[in-house]
Structure formats: structure tokens, C-alpha cells
Design a protein around this motif. Structure first.
Motif, mmCIF file in Angstrom:
data_model
loop_
_atom_site.group_PDB
_atom_site.id
_atom_site.type_symbol
_atom_site.label_atom_id
_atom_site.label_comp_id
_atom_site.label_asym_id
_atom_site.label_seq_id
_atom_site.Cartn_x
_atom_site.Cartn_y
_atom_site.Cartn_z
ATOM 1 N N HIS A 147 -4.397 33.466 28.195
ATOM 2 C CA HIS A 147 -4.672 32.210 28.905
ATOM 3 C C HIS A 147 -5.695 32.406 30.028
ATOM 4 O O HIS A 147 -6.531 31.545 30.249
ATOM 5 C CB HIS A 147 -3.389 31.587 29.449
ATOM 6 N N CYS A 149 -2.738 32.335 35.023
ATOM 7 C CA CYS A 149 -1.597 32.200 34.114
ATOM 8 C C CYS A 149 -1.551 33.492 33.311
ATOM 9 O O CYS A 149 -2.560 33.931 32.770
ATOM 10 C CB CYS A 149 -1.793 31.006 33.189
ATOM 11 N N MET A 160 -7.782 30.106 32.349
ATOM 12 C CA MET A 160 -6.773 29.802 33.370
ATOM 13 C C MET A 160 -6.818 30.790 34.517
ATOM 14 O O MET A 160 -5.935 31.625 34.702
ATOM 15 C CB MET A 160 -5.383 29.785 32.756
ATOM 16 N N VAL A 172 0.354 34.135 30.608
ATOM 17 C CA VAL A 172 0.655 34.018 29.180
ATOM 18 C C VAL A 172 -0.538 34.666 28.453
ATOM 19 O O VAL A 172 -1.689 34.418 28.833
ATOM 20 C CB VAL A 172 0.832 32.536 28.774
ATOM 21 N N ARG A 193 3.895 26.924 27.165
ATOM 22 C CA ARG A 193 4.256 27.545 28.434
ATOM 23 C C ARG A 193 3.010 27.823 29.277
ATOM 24 O O ARG A 193 2.002 28.281 28.753
ATOM 25 C CB ARG A 193 4.938 28.876 28.092
ATOM 26 N N HIS A 194 3.081 27.500 30.568
ATOM 27 C CA HIS A 194 2.006 27.889 31.492
ATOM 28 C C HIS A 194 2.622 28.443 32.771
ATOM 29 O O HIS A 194 3.732 28.076 33.146
ATOM 30 C CB HIS A 194 1.117 26.696 31.850
ATOM 31 N N GLN A 195 1.855 29.303 33.430
ATOM 32 C CA GLN A 195 2.303 29.896 34.688
ATOM 33 C C GLN A 195 1.274 29.687 35.779
ATOM 34 O O GLN A 195 0.096 29.493 35.500
ATOM 35 C CB GLN A 195 2.466 31.417 34.533
HETATM 36 CU CU LIG Z 1 -1.105 29.240 30.500
#
Ligand SMILES: [Cu+2]
Length: 215
Positions: A151, A146, A156, A148, A101-103
Motif C-alpha cells: 500500500h 499504511c 499510501m 498493508v 483494510r487500511h492503516q
Molecule cells: Cu492501506
């Protein structure tokens, strides 16, 4: 009667979560089996923008491979900074290159258009999603990251400068210095010296062995 009621309730109980999971749309959030978009804004102008100044199309990729150019980092976006004009409509194509999962979260937006001042895109695995937002006119640097766990700390983190921005944010890989730099200081104690000498000796022994074999 009671039995009928029970059957009906359990059927609804089973079906509702399924229907809910297929497409969920409330509180400015759309969600499906691939990911989630929160606070998309395609049409509402910020108070200080008489009209949309222009369209900016950004493709932003997220993944482990994009962190390879940064020592000690694990995850990254393919770019770490973007510059756009004030009152732009930014049309983002967000691509996740990983199997996790990434945001893509943008913080500090006006709360009257974006609840909690946030715009969020999320993808649960490999794939892409598209969403738009409209930024205000004033010069400001927005945090993009991100959320998560770990991250952002692992790389990120990026920045979006609107109307030239108001400076660089700290710890953006390749852009600005970290607030707390990782320390790789070597403690030169007796064990370290012995290990170094042993490594050199083993190296020489190896070379000597190879020479013997050649002869
Ligand atoms: Cu991520």
C-alpha cells in the motif's frame, strides 16, 4: 470428575476467544471487530514538553479514490502532509473509504512513550476510528503510511511535520520526487514502428469507412 473438568475446559476454550475478540486491550492496544488502535497517548507528555501546546484535530481519509490525482498510484490518504506545532495533542479521526483494510502509522516517535516509536490506527473496512497522540517539541518530519503489503509503494505515504519538520521525506505523492521513479521508456525497435504504422493505417481506414457510410 474428569468429565466435569473436560467440559469446563472446553467451554472456557470456546468462550475465551469470543470474549477476547469483542474487546482486546493490552500492550497499549485496543481492538474490536472494526479495527485496532495501538499506542494511543492522550495524557503523557514527552520529556521536552512542559505542557500541551495546543489541540490539533485532523480528519484523515484513506482509500482508492484519493489516489486518482496521482498517476500510477493505487491507494492514498486524502492529504499527504500535515504541519503541527511542537508539543501538540493531535486528535485524529481516521476514516476508511474502502472495503479493504487500511492503516495509519506514524513512525519515529519517542520509544519511552510509544513502543517501537509507533502510533497505529487500523480499520478493516468502511468506517472510522478516533485516537490521539502527543508529539515532542523538536523539529522533525515523521513518516505516515499504511503498512498493508504494497500500500505504501502504491501511494499510501505521507508526512507529518512537527515544529516545521526537518525536510521532506522521499516519494511522498505530490510532495517529493520518488527515490526510484517508474520508468516508461519506449524501446523503438522494428516491432514498435510496425505497430505504430499499423495503428495509423487502421485509423485512416476507419475514417475512410465512416465517410463512405455518411455518403
Ligand atoms: Cu492501506
Amino acid at each position: 470428575m474428569l468429565l466435569k473438568k473436560l467440559v469446563l475446559t472446553s467451554c472456557l476454550g470456546l468462550l475465551l476467544p469470543v470474549a477476547h475478540a469483542i474487546t482486546m486491550q493490552h500492550h497499549g492496544m485496543t481492538m474490536d471487530e472494526k479495527g485496532m488502535i495501538m499506542n494511543e497517548n492522550t495524557n503523557n507528555l514527552p520529556k521536552d514538553c512542559p505542557k500541551i501546546a495546543g489541540e490539533v484535530n485532523l480528519t484523515i481519509r484513506a482509500g482508492h479514490k484519493h489516489a486518482k490525482k496521482f498517476n500510477g498510484k493505487m491507494f492514498a490518504f486524502d492529504q499527504q502532509k500535515w504541519d503541527v506545532a511542537g508539543c501538540s495533542r493531535i486528535n485524529i479521526t481516521f476514516i476508511n473509504d474502502d472495503h479493504i483494510r487500511h492503516q495509519l502509522m506514524i513512525h519515529g516517535l519517542p520509544g519511552y512513550l510509544y513502543s517501537d516509536g509507533m502510533f497505529t490506527m487500523e480499520i478493516y473496512g468502511p468506517g472510522e476510528k478516533k485516537a490521539s497522540l502527543i508529539v515532542p517539541s523538536d523539529p522533525k518530519t515523521y513518516l505516515v503510511h499504511c503498512e498493508v503489503p504494497q500500500h505504501m509503494e502504491k501511494g499510501m505515504k505521507a508526512q507529518l511535520k512537527v515544529a516545521g519538520g526537518d525536510g521532506d521525506l522521499p516519494s511522498i505523492p505530490g510532495v517529493s520526487a520518488p527515490v526510484k521513479a517508474d520508468s516508461y521508456v519506449m524501446a523503438w525497435n522494428i516491432q514498435a514502428w510496425v505497430s505504430l504504422l499499423l495503428a495509423i493505417l487502421v485509423g485512416f481506414a476507419g475514417l475512410w469507412g465512416l465517410n463512405k457510410l455518411k455518403k
